[in-house]
Design a protein around this motif. Structure first.
Motif, PDB file in Angstrom:
ATOM      1  N   ASP A  29       0.844  -1.197   0.000  1.00  0.00           N
ATOM      2  CA  ASP A  29       0.000   0.000   0.000  1.00  0.00           C
ATOM      3  C   ASP A  29       0.882   1.251   0.000  1.00  0.00           C
ATOM      4  OD1 ASP A  29      -1.900   1.944   0.379  1.00  0.00           O
ATOM      5  OD2 ASP A  29      -2.525   1.271   2.377  1.00  0.00           O
ATOM      6  N   PRO A  30       0.924   2.021  -1.108  1.00  0.00           N
ATOM      7  CA  PRO A  30       0.126   1.815  -2.321  1.00  0.00           C
ATOM      8  C   PRO A  30       0.929   1.119  -3.406  1.00  0.00           C
ATOM      9  CG  PRO A  30       1.065   3.993  -2.377  1.00  0.00           C
ATOM     10  CD  PRO A  30       1.575   3.347  -1.111  1.00  0.00           C
ATOM     11  N   VAL A  31       0.201   0.651  -4.425  1.00  0.00           N
ATOM     12  CA  VAL A  31       0.809   0.255  -5.687  1.00  0.00           C
ATOM     13  C   VAL A  31       0.252   1.210  -6.747  1.00  0.00           C
ATOM     14  CG1 VAL A  31       1.009  -2.158  -4.991  1.00  0.00           C
ATOM     15  CG2 VAL A  31      -1.017  -1.413  -6.279  1.00  0.00           C
ATOM     16  N   ALA A  32       0.816   1.160  -7.936  1.00  0.00           N
ATOM     17  CA  ALA A  32       0.364   2.058  -8.996  1.00  0.00           C
ATOM     18  C   ALA A  32       0.091   1.274 -10.271  1.00  0.00           C
ATOM     19  CB  ALA A  32       1.408   3.136  -9.267  1.00  0.00           C
ATOM     20  N   ILE A  33      -1.142   1.389 -10.772  1.00  0.00           N
ATOM     21  CA  ILE A  33      -1.477   0.811 -12.074  1.00  0.00           C
ATOM     22  C   ILE A  33      -1.018   1.809 -13.122  1.00  0.00           C
ATOM     23  CG2 ILE A  33      -3.344   0.031 -13.580  1.00  0.00           C
ATOM     24  CD1 ILE A  33      -4.939  -0.657 -11.057  1.00  0.00           C
ATOM     25  N   PRO A  34      -0.025   1.467 -13.939  1.00  0.00           N
ATOM     26  CA  PRO A  34       0.600   2.460 -14.828  1.00  0.00           C
ATOM     27  C   PRO A  34      -0.360   3.156 -15.783  1.00  0.00           C
ATOM     28  CG  PRO A  34       1.896   0.431 -14.737  1.00  0.00           C
ATOM     29  CD  PRO A  34       0.612   0.146 -14.035  1.00  0.00           C
ATOM     30  N   SER A  35      -1.384   2.457 -16.235  1.00  0.00           N
ATOM     31  CA  SER A  35      -2.228   3.001 -17.304  1.00  0.00           C
ATOM     32  C   SER A  35      -3.514   3.643 -16.816  1.00  0.00           C
ATOM     33  CB  SER A  35      -2.591   1.862 -18.271  1.00  0.00           C
ATOM     34  OG  SER A  35      -3.351   0.870 -17.580  1.00  0.00           O
ATOM     35  N   SER A  36      -3.690   3.798 -15.502  1.00  0.00           N
ATOM     36  CA  SER A  36      -4.990   4.244 -14.987  1.00  0.00           C
ATOM     37  C   SER A  36      -5.398   5.605 -15.546  1.00  0.00           C
ATOM     38  CB  SER A  36      -4.985   4.276 -13.456  1.00  0.00           C
ATOM     39  OG  SER A  36      -3.963   5.132 -12.968  1.00  0.00           O
ATOM     40  N   ASP A  37      -4.483   6.549 -15.592  1.00  0.00           N
ATOM     41  CA  ASP A  37      -4.815   7.878 -16.118  1.00  0.00           C
ATOM     42  C   ASP A  37      -5.135   7.820 -17.605  1.00  0.00           C
ATOM     43  OD1 ASP A  37      -4.553   9.148 -13.681  1.00  0.00           O
ATOM     44  OD2 ASP A  37      -2.442   9.650 -13.991  1.00  0.00           O
ATOM     45  N   ALA A  38      -4.355   7.067 -18.347  1.00  0.00           N
ATOM     46  CA  ALA A  38      -4.564   6.972 -19.795  1.00  0.00           C
ATOM     47  C   ALA A  38      -5.931   6.372 -20.110  1.00  0.00           C
ATOM     48  CB  ALA A  38      -3.462   6.138 -20.431  1.00  0.00           C
ATOM     49  N   LEU A  39      -6.346   5.381 -19.344  1.00  0.00           N
ATOM     50  CA  LEU A  39      -7.651   4.758 -19.568  1.00  0.00           C
ATOM     51  C   LEU A  39      -8.786   5.728 -19.269  1.00  0.00           C
ATOM     52  CD1 LEU A  39      -7.227   1.112 -18.235  1.00  0.00           C
ATOM     53  CD2 LEU A  39      -8.017   1.765 -20.508  1.00  0.00           C
ATOM     54  N   GLU A  40      -8.633   6.502 -18.209  1.00  0.00           N
ATOM     55  CA  GLU A  40      -9.695   7.404 -17.796  1.00  0.00           C
ATOM     56  C   GLU A  40      -9.825   8.613 -18.725  1.00  0.00           C
ATOM     57  OE1 GLU A  40      -9.255   8.518 -13.734  1.00  0.00           O
ATOM     58  OE2 GLU A  40      -9.412   6.465 -12.990  1.00  0.00           O
ATOM     59  N   ASN A  41      -8.746   8.976 -19.401  1.00  0.00           N
ATOM     60  CA  ASN A  41      -8.738  10.208 -20.190  1.00  0.00           C
ATOM     61  C   ASN A  41      -8.886   9.975 -21.690  1.00  0.00           C
ATOM     62  OD1 ASN A  41      -8.359  11.819 -17.880  1.00  0.00           O
ATOM     63  ND2 ASN A  41      -6.149  11.468 -17.943  1.00  0.00           N
ATOM     64  N   ARG A  42      -9.407   8.818 -22.080  1.00  0.00           N
ATOM     65  CA  ARG A  42      -9.586   8.546 -23.508  1.00  0.00           C
ATOM     66  C   ARG A  42     -11.028   8.143 -23.779  1.00  0.00           C
ATOM     67  NH1 ARG A  42      -9.349   2.945 -24.516  1.00  0.00           N
ATOM     68  NH2 ARG A  42      -8.731   3.228 -26.683  1.00  0.00           N
ATOM     69  N   GLN A  43     -11.445   8.330 -25.005  1.00  0.00           N
ATOM     70  CA  GLN A  43     -12.778   7.956 -25.446  1.00  0.00           C
ATOM     71  C   GLN A  43     -12.650   6.793 -26.424  1.00  0.00           C
ATOM     72  OE1 GLN A  43     -15.739   9.282 -24.371  1.00  0.00           O
ATOM     73  NE2 GLN A  43     -14.529  10.484 -22.921  1.00  0.00           N
ATOM     74  N   SER A  44     -13.191   5.652 -26.043  1.00  0.00           N
ATOM     75  CA  SER A  44     -13.142   4.469 -26.905  1.00  0.00           C
ATOM     76  C   SER A  44     -14.511   4.250 -27.538  1.00  0.00           C
ATOM     77  CB  SER A  44     -12.746   3.241 -26.080  1.00  0.00           C
ATOM     78  OG  SER A  44     -12.891   2.057 -26.841  1.00  0.00           O
ATOM     79  N   CYS A  45     -14.509   3.869 -28.809  1.00  0.00           N
ATOM     80  CA  CYS A  45     -15.768   3.595 -29.503  1.00  0.00           C
ATOM     81  C   CYS A  45     -16.206   2.153 -29.371  1.00  0.00           C
ATOM     82  CB  CYS A  45     -15.636   3.953 -30.988  1.00  0.00           C
ATOM     83  SG  CYS A  45     -14.685   2.753 -31.951  1.00  0.00           S
ATOM     84  N   VAL A  46     -15.427   1.317 -28.668  1.00  0.00           N
ATOM     85  CA  VAL A  46     -15.635  -0.130 -28.685  1.00  0.00           C
ATOM     86  C   VAL A  46     -17.043  -0.518 -28.251  1.00  0.00           C
ATOM     87  CG1 VAL A  46     -14.945  -2.316 -27.617  1.00  0.00           C
ATOM     88  CG2 VAL A  46     -13.209  -0.730 -28.466  1.00  0.00           C
ATOM     89  N   MET A  47     -17.484  -0.037 -27.108  1.00  0.00           N
ATOM     90  CA  MET A  47     -18.790  -0.467 -26.606  1.00  0.00           C
ATOM     91  C   MET A  47     -19.924  -0.003 -27.503  1.00  0.00           C
ATOM     92  SD  MET A  47     -18.288  -0.162 -22.463  1.00  0.00           S
ATOM     93  CE  MET A  47     -19.983  -0.593 -22.109  1.00  0.00           C
ATOM     94  N   TYR A  48     -19.813   1.200 -28.067  1.00  0.00           N
ATOM     95  CA  TYR A  48     -20.858   1.714 -28.953  1.00  0.00           C
ATOM     96  C   TYR A  48     -20.926   0.921 -30.255  1.00  0.00           C
ATOM     97  CZ  TYR A  48     -20.773   5.673 -25.750  1.00  0.00           C
ATOM     98  OH  TYR A  48     -20.821   6.461 -24.630  1.00  0.00           O
ATOM     99  N   GLN A  49     -19.777   0.632 -30.833  1.00  0.00           N
ATOM    100  CA  GLN A  49     -19.753  -0.157 -32.071  1.00  0.00           C
ATOM    101  C   GLN A  49     -20.272  -1.570 -31.831  1.00  0.00           C
ATOM    102  OE1 GLN A  49     -19.399   0.867 -35.025  1.00  0.00           O
ATOM    103  NE2 GLN A  49     -17.467   1.893 -35.500  1.00  0.00           N
ATOM    104  N   GLU A  50     -19.803  -2.195 -30.755  1.00  0.00           N
ATOM    105  CA  GLU A  50     -20.222  -3.566 -30.480  1.00  0.00           C
ATOM    106  C   GLU A  50     -21.698  -3.641 -30.105  1.00  0.00           C
ATOM    107  OE1 GLU A  50     -17.685  -5.697 -27.807  1.00  0.00           O
ATOM    108  OE2 GLU A  50     -15.888  -5.375 -29.033  1.00  0.00           O
TER     109      GLU A  50
END
Length: 516
Positions: free
Chosen positions: A343-364
């Motif tokens: 405690d703590p650990v850091a997930i490297p991509s957490s910010d990148a995931l939160e700050n992007r818009q993916s079309c995957v769910m809408y397309q699928e």
């Protein structure tokens, strides 16, 4: 009459005929002295023991649950957890009671009432609606694969539960637990508390003791969120562990069904019955060698001893101080049980995931829903996403209390899964959630699991297709439930079950809601 003939007769019996046979042919079972059975917080194992001893029947169980639903869901607090009851539930229960006298050595779910979310297809007399008025009259021709598996295990489908309409993929401002067909599901711990979504009905129903357990579905948090909000155990499996066949979809890359129950053991018993290779779902075929025959062997009280567990404090930043204290207390309990908490650990991509818009769910969603709807009978008024939008517009007063902005956004997509933008976004989802996300942090810190409060980490696990289990962690002073979630890598269910069960047994945090 031979036992073979008795069984053949019993298998065909329902209703009063089964009751007469039970009273006449098998008199010895009826002389067992009955004691009142306390249904609140009763586990599946306790129900099964009482059934085997003749202290209660499956017919009794179904009737008790039906009475509770009538009192607390239709009257009383009016939780709106249930959309529809199975008109054959009592008949099915009576048949189970007769079969039990012929074949007493039955499985753990035999004669046990369960609820399924109303985006799982059920053949017979119940509808399959996803909470939409557009599908209000649709009755599926066959069960979803998961429902078939439950029936094969002897479970009694008590009814269909309400949900956030179209599994919360309809409107941006739609509250958790609302559907145009069923209204607003309320949290049994308090109407002011979020009930979670989209498996809101299963969550509220099982918390309120309307059935032994339930099947929910998740695309991103839809099991973990209502399980945490209703002080339940929820298991979101690895994609491919449970078939998606016959479930009204959102996105095939993330969709799964999973169990919701009051204890880890009950959730595991349900998971055992739900798994299986479905030749119509390629993910289950590819996962064939990765699924244990029996998950219950991983119910180990000492599962925390020697485990390495990490928590990324980025995911607790939005919580109140009171809820953070509950999570910290849970971590201290894990330490006392022999776990090393990093405690703590850091997930490297957490910010990148939160700050992007993916079309995957809408397309699928457009692709998957159109494929589902186009197969429906001609008398159903909608056969495409475009039809659903048009139907809702024509019945706006009933259908569009919160609009349909998400449906409309999906319809504007091409629905082409070969489109470059979709392929890039899907590849980025996988890279950020797996290689640069959960895989990275687990390997860097040599972890057995990650810890999240409630469903705060559900998005990254959903994009990765990885499993999570949430269990009750406690309650705020106002009585709002707080859950703690264990997340791992692909097919880590055995380890997560060990950790969750060990924590649950050390704390016994769950308390039934006061419905008075």
């Amino acid at each position: 009459m031979s036992k073979k003939k008795q069984f053949a007769l019993a298998a065909a019996l329902t209703g009063a005929t089964a009751a007469v046979l039970t009273a006449g042919m098998f008199v010895r079972r009826e002389v067992v002295k009955r004691r009142p059975f306390a249904i609140e917080e009763a586990t599946i194992s306790a129900m099964q023991r009482a059934l085997k001893l003749g202290q209660i029947t499956s017919t009794d169980l179904v009737q008790i649950y039906l009475d509770r639903i009538e009192h607390f869901d239709r009257k009383g607090p009016k939780l709106n957890a249930m959309l529809e009851l199975n008109p054959d539930a009592l008949h099915d229960a009576e048949a189970c009671d007769v079969k039990r006298t012929v074949t007493p050595n039955v499985g753990p779910l035999f004669g046990i009432p369960v609820i399924v979310k109303d985006n799982l297809s059920t053949a017979g007399k119940m509808h399959t609606t996803a909470g939409s008025v557009a599908l209000a009259d649709y009755i599926a021709e066959e069960d979803a694969f998961v429902v078939k598996r439950l029936r094969e295990a002897g479970a009694i489908i008590l009814g269909k539960a309400n949900l956030t309409e179209f599994a919360n993929f309809m409107a941006e401002n739609m509250p958790n637990g609302y559907s145009s067909l069923g209204g607003q599901v309320l949290n049994p711990y308090g109407a002011s508390f979020d009930v979670g979504g989209s498996s809101s009905g299963p969550g509220a129903a099982i918390a309120a003791n309307f059935a032994a357990a339930a099947v929910g579905t998740e695309t991103s948090g839809s099991i973990l969120s209502p399980a945490s909000s209703n002080s339940l155990v929820g298991i979101k499996p690895t994609i491919g562990v449970v078939s998606r066949g016959g479930i009204i979809p959102i996105a095939h890359s993330q969709d799964t069904a999973g169990p919701m129950a009051r204890t880890v053991r009950d959730a595991v018993l349900l998971l055992n019955a739900m798994t299986g290779v479905d030749e119509e779902d390629e993910e289950t075929v590819w996962s064939r060698g990765d699924i244990p025959q029996d998950y219950s062997v991983f119910l180990k009280r000492g599962g925390l001893k020697g485990a390495r567990i990490g928590i990324d404090r980025h995911y607790t930043a939005s919580l109140s101080d009171e809820k953070v204290k509950i999570i910290n207390r849970a971590l201290e309990t894990m330490k006392t049980r022999g776990a090393a908490v990093i405690d703590p650990v850091a997930i490297p991509s957490s910010d990148a995931l939160e700050n992007r818009q993916s079309c995957v769910m809408y397309q699928e969603f457009k692709w998957d829903l159109n494929r589902y709807l186009e197969q429906l009978p001609a008398d159903v008024p909608v056969h495409s996403l475009q039809d659903v939008i048009a139907y809702n517009e024509a019945h706006a007063e009933a259908a569009l209390k919160y609009g349909q902005t998400v449906l409309e956004k999906s319809e504007r997509m091409s629905g082409d899964l070969g489109e470059q933008r979709y392929l890039i976004d899907r590849a980025d989802d996988i890279r950020l959630s797996r290689k640069e996300g959960i895989d990275a942090v687990m390997k860097n810190y040599h972890l057995d699991a990650l810890i999240f409060a409630n469903a705060t980490g559900s998005d990254i696990a959903a994009k990765a297709g990885y499993p999570s289990i949430t269990v009750p962690a406690g309650y705020t002073d106002a009585g709002e439930p707080v859950g703690i979630t264990f997340t791992g890598m692909a097919f880590d269910e055995p380890k997560l079950i060990e950790l969750a069960y060990s924590y649950e047994q050390a704390t016994r945090n769950r308390k039934a809601p006061d419905l008075s």
